[in-house]
Every structure is written in structure tokens, then in C-alpha cells.
Motif scaffolding. Structure first.
Motif, PDB file in Angstrom:
ATOM      1  N   MET A 309      45.662 -27.725  -5.168  1.00 29.95           N
ATOM      2  CA  MET A 309      45.863 -28.210  -3.807  1.00 29.95           C
ATOM      3  C   MET A 309      44.591 -28.053  -2.965  1.00 29.95           C
ATOM      4  O   MET A 309      44.214 -28.950  -2.218  1.00 29.95           O
ATOM      5  N   TYR A 310      43.949 -26.910  -3.114  1.00 31.38           N
ATOM      6  CA  TYR A 310      42.770 -26.667  -2.303  1.00 31.38           C
ATOM      7  C   TYR A 310      41.581 -27.513  -2.757  1.00 31.38           C
ATOM      8  O   TYR A 310      40.790 -27.974  -1.932  1.00 31.38           O
ATOM      9  N   GLU A 311      41.445 -27.729  -4.047  1.00 26.38           N
ATOM     10  CA  GLU A 311      40.341 -28.554  -4.519  1.00 26.38           C
ATOM     11  C   GLU A 311      40.543 -30.021  -4.123  1.00 26.38           C
ATOM     12  O   GLU A 311      39.575 -30.762  -3.953  1.00 26.38           O
ATOM     13  N   LEU A 312      41.789 -30.442  -3.988  1.00 27.40           N
ATOM     14  CA  LEU A 312      42.059 -31.805  -3.549  1.00 27.40           C
ATOM     15  C   LEU A 312      42.005 -31.952  -2.031  1.00 27.40           C
ATOM     16  O   LEU A 312      41.794 -33.050  -1.518  1.00 27.40           O
ATOM     17  N   ALA A 313      42.206 -30.846  -1.308  1.00 30.69           N
ATOM     18  CA  ALA A 313      42.161 -30.886   0.156  1.00 30.69           C
ATOM     19  C   ALA A 313      41.482 -29.625   0.663  1.00 30.69           C
ATOM     20  O   ALA A 313      42.144 -28.689   1.108  1.00 30.69           O
ATOM     21  N   PRO A 314      40.157 -29.544   0.587  1.00 31.91           N
ATOM     22  CA  PRO A 314      39.433 -28.326   0.958  1.00 31.91           C
ATOM     23  C   PRO A 314      39.624 -27.917   2.411  1.00 31.91           C
ATOM     24  O   PRO A 314      39.436 -26.759   2.755  1.00 31.91           O
ATOM     25  N   GLY A 315      40.003 -28.863   3.271  1.00 31.89           N
ATOM     26  CA  GLY A 315      40.182 -28.524   4.677  1.00 31.89           C
ATOM     27  C   GLY A 315      41.526 -27.920   5.002  1.00 31.89           C
ATOM     28  O   GLY A 315      41.787 -27.560   6.148  1.00 31.89           O
ATOM     29  N   ALA A 316      42.404 -27.795   4.024  1.00 32.46           N
ATOM     30  CA  ALA A 316      43.739 -27.257   4.283  1.00 32.46           C
ATOM     31  C   ALA A 316      43.653 -25.799   4.716  1.00 32.46           C
ATOM     32  O   ALA A 316      42.876 -25.022   4.194  1.00 32.46           O
ATOM     33  N   SER A 317      44.477 -25.427   5.682  1.00 28.34           N
ATOM     34  CA  SER A 317      44.501 -24.043   6.157  1.00 28.34           C
ATOM     35  C   SER A 317      45.225 -23.153   5.147  1.00 28.34           C
ATOM     36  O   SER A 317      45.956 -23.629   4.282  1.00 28.34           O
ATOM     37  N   ALA A 318      45.019 -21.850   5.285  1.00 28.48           N
ATOM     38  CA  ALA A 318      45.676 -20.898   4.391  1.00 28.48           C
ATOM     39  C   ALA A 318      47.193 -20.998   4.524  1.00 28.48           C
ATOM     40  O   ALA A 318      47.921 -20.953   3.526  1.00 28.48           O
TER      41      ALA A 318
END
Length: 445
Positions: A309-318
Motif C-alpha cells: 500500500m505504501y509503495e503504491l501510495a507513498p503520500g498516505a498517512s500512517a
């Protein structure tokens, strides 16, 4: 017209690879001491190989002149029991029983093997079966005993066929990783057979044996099957946490519920074999080991979910990452709870049928000595794996945010796979990826 700014799946950039290396270093500061502690505990608890004064009667041991032979069944008939030959010779009516005429290993005439009533009742013995039988021919005296008695079926062929089929299916679908998982499974059983079981026989502390042995098994199988990566290390941290919770609950439940094993025939045999064997300790160790497979499954899934998820959307919050991954985790919890419950129910089906015939209430049945161990195993294992899911997810989120994984994927990034995981390799569904993505759409002007 609107268009998406989501990164397209591709090779990770140099920045992403550097971030993964930072994540590995961060996790190593925690896992290396824990791994060294586990292996030190294994060395300290390693069994001497001397079982002491424990002696257990071998059900397959035979007296002088008696052998256990193997033969192929030619035909099965109902006739006078060979054990009643004295009655037949005296002119009396002999009882009828099932007799399997079996070709001995050296060839020759078929031998009349008497089948016990409990086996004959199942009609399981058929022509073409390979069976083991007790050969009393050389020690026969005139006491009316049958010279050949059925002992068991030879199941080597069907079991070997299933094992080969299983290995073939795993390797065909999972390929190299499936092969590594099978090899890792062999290593896990080696730890069980060479360390945990002899340690229990020698009276080593069962709680420590279960924790140390299970930790070493998980360290080995996770890294061997999934490779050295931040994802695997995160899953290992969650797994070790789940193990600790399971061990603590198992220790309390074994004592509080008085699981002493007297309702189990095999445990009762061990109780009478030696005073140094603790059946409660053996049950405690079994409670810890029984949930390893499912625990490994849920933690590696949660770790991979967060990283993908984070590699696909690096701007996502924790917060967004944690909430999205927990959607996957909650689905996994629902399915694994059923998995554990039905696995134990299936294994204990004869006992369930037996106790259901007793004239007792449902609560008395579930808390009886026959079922209490299975019920507690289900509850303890389920609590451990359920709590491991949010912990693994939280650790994964903290790690990916701490290492600053920005610009994780581009369509034309540098070649390399870093930790060996691609976007399609995490076990995530497309639906999960879409649901957890932060809004990143803009409108063209």
C-alpha cells in the motif's frame, strides 16, 4: 477530464531500495538480539540424549519366535474362526469370524489371518490390500490361539502418493518459494524432533522449550521461505509478539483449567512411564506450537499489505495505512478463526461424537476433560493470532514511515527488486489496494 496520479507498478527506484535498506537496519537492531537470545536458549536447553529411567512398552515388540509379517490379501471370507479349531474338532459349533487369506512375503500358500471383530465390523479388509499380521506359527501350543492375527494395514503407498502430489502442487503453483517452504517445513520438524520432544522427555522447562523452539522455527522458516527483507522482518516481529501472548495465555490456562491429560490414553501411558514427565507441561508446549502455522500466515500477509500500500501510495498517512491494512486483517481474522476451530473439531470428531451421546449439558460437555484441551487450544491460539494482526500492522506502518519511503515505484525506475517482493507478490487483491488509497486525483483544466 480527470486522470490518476497513482504510481504505475514497476521496478523500485534507487530511493526506494535505499529506504528498504534503512528499514532492514532498523529492524535488525531489534531482531538480531532476539535471535541471538533464542539460539542461546536453544544451546542452554539442548537435550543430553539420555531419557533417564523412562520405559514405555513397545506395542510392536515381539517375543522370541514371533514375527510381524507383511502380505497381500487374496480373498476375505466369513468362516469358522481359526482360534476355535478345538471346538470344531470336538464337533461343537464354532463362532464365525472374518478371515483374510493372505499371501506371505516369501510366496507359497495363502495363510488364514484372523481379523479382530472391531476391524471386521468396518469391512475395511479387501482383496488387494497389503496388511501386517502377527505370525505365531513358531510358538504355537495347543491352546486354541490362531497362528496368524491381523495387526494393521500398510499405508505407505497412498501416503507417499499424497505427499508427492502435495509437493508437486505446491512447487507448481508457488515455484521456487514453494520449494523453499517445503524445505523449511522439514527443518521445522527437525527442530521439533531433535530439540523440543527430547527436551520434554528429559523434563526441561516446557514453557521455555515451546518459546525457544517455536522462535527458532519461525526465524528459520520465515526467512528461508520469504527471503531477507523488511517485510519478512516485520512479520517476524509480529509473529514473536503473537508467540509471547500465546505462551502467556497457555501457561495460565493450563494451570487454571487443570489440564493434566488423564482423559487421554496416550498421556495416561506417559504418566505411568516416569515421574519426570509433566503431562501438563507437554500440553502447555503443545498449545504454543499448535498455532505457529496460522500465526505465520496472518503476520506475513499484514506486513506485505502495508508495504504494498505504501509503495503504491507513498503520500498516505500512517493512520490511513493502518486503517487500510486492518481491513485486510479483519477479513483474515474472520477466516482464520474458522480455520482453527474447524481444524481442531475435525481432529477431535470421534471424541465429539462420543461426548455428544452423554447425558450432559453443553457447558458440561465443553468443559469436560475430553474436550477442555481442544477448546482451550482453539481459544488461546485464536487470541494470539488476532492480537498479532494489529501489532504487525502497526510495526510495519511505523517502519515504512520511519525510513521515509517516497517515490517507491515508477514505471521506468532502476532495475532491482530489493527485498524480493513485487506489487503482485504480496497476496493483496486489487480491491484492497483501491480501498486504502488516499485521494490523489486531480482534474485537468
Amino acid at each position: 477530464m480527470g486522470h490518476s496520479h497513482l504510481p504505475s507498478p514497476g521496478a523500485p527506484t534507487r530511493a526506494a531500495l535505499a529506504a528498504r535498506r534503512r528499514a532492514n537496519r532498523l529492524l535488525a537492531w531489534i531482531l538480531v538480539p532476539l535471535g541471538l537470545l533464542a539460539f542461546a536458549g536453544m544451546v542452554a536447553l539442548w537435550p543430553s540424549g539420555e531419557p533417564g529411567d523412562i520405559t514405555v512398552a513397545d506395542p510392536y515388540a515381539t517375543a522370541d519366535g514371533v514375527s510381524i509379517d507383511t502380505g497381500a490379501v487374496q480373498r476375505v471370507v466369513e468362516e469358522d474362526c481359526p482360534s476355535s479349531v478345538a471346538l470344531t474338532e470336538a464337533g461343537a459349533q464354532a463362532p464365525q469370524c472374518q478371515v483374510a487369506y493372505t499371501l506371505p512375503p516369501g510366496g507359497g500358500e495363502s495363510l488364514p489371518v484372523e481379523v479382530p471383530p472391531e476391524v471386521a465390523k468396518t469391512n475395511a479388509v479387501e482383496p488387494g490390500d497389503t496388511i501386517r499380521y502377527l505370525n505365531l506359527q513358531n510358538v504355537m501350543v495347543d491352546n486354541g490361539a490362531p497362528p496368524y492375527i491381523f495387526m494393521d494395514f500398510v499405508r505407505s503407498v497412498p501416503i507417499a502418493a499424497l505427499a508427492v502430489l502435495y509437493a508437486g502442487v505446491v512447487i507448481a503453483v508457488a515455484r521456487w518459494r514453494g520449494l523453499r517452504a517445503l524445505i523449511g517445513l522439514g527443518g521445522a520438524y527437525a527442530v521439533l524432533a531433535g530439540f523440543i520432544l527430547p527436551g520434554l522427555v528429559e523434563g526441561k522447562p516446557p514453557l521455555l522449550l515451546g518459546l525457544v523452539g517455536s522462535s527458532v522455527i519461525m526465524i528459520g522458516v520465515l526467512y528461508f521461505a520469504h527471503g531477507f527483507s523488511a517485510r519478512t522482518s516485520t512479520a517476524l516481529l509480529g509473529t514473536l509478539f503473537g508467540l509471547a501472548i500465546t505462551a502467556g495465555l497457555a501457561a495460565w490456562a493450563t494451570d487454571a483449567a487443570h489440564l493434566i491429560g488423564v482423559d487421554n490414553e496416550n498421556a495416561y501411558t506417559l504418566i505411568n512411564a516416569s515421574d519426570q514427565l509433566s503431562i501438563s507441561g507437554i500440553i502447555l508446549c503443545g498449545l504454543i506450537i499448535s498455532g505457529l502455522g496460522v500465526l505465520n500466515d496472518v503476520t506475513i500477509t499484514q506486513s506485505s499489505a502495508v508495504w504494498e500500500m505504501y509503495e503504491l501510495a507513498p503520500g498516505a498517512s500512517a493512520k490511513r495505512l493502518f486503517a487500510g491494512a486492518m481491513r485486510v486483517g479483519r477479513d483474515h481474522i474472520a477466516s482464520t478463526v474458522y480455520t482453527i476451530a474447524f481444524a481442531y473439531a475435525g481432529a477431535a470428531l470421534p471424541v465429539l461424537i462420543l461426548v455428544s451421546l452423554y447425558d450432559r449439558t453443553l457447558m458440561e460437555t465443553l468443559t469436560s476433560g475430553e474436550l477442555a484441551e481442544e477448546v482451550i487450544r482453539t481459544l488461546v491460539g485464536s487470541i494470539g493470532l488476532v492480537l498479532a494482526i494489529p501489532v504487525t500492522t502497526a510495526v510495519a506502518v511505523l517502519v515504512v514511515k520511519a525510513v521515509g519511503l517516497t517515490g517507491a515505484r515508477t514505471g521506468s525506475g532502476d532495475e532491482g527488486t530489493g527485498d524480493g517482493y513485487g506489487a503482485a507478490g504480496s497476496g493483496m487483491t486489487g480491491g484492497s489496494n483501491v480501498n486504502v488509497m488516499p485521494s490523489s486525483r486531480t482534474t485537468g483544466r
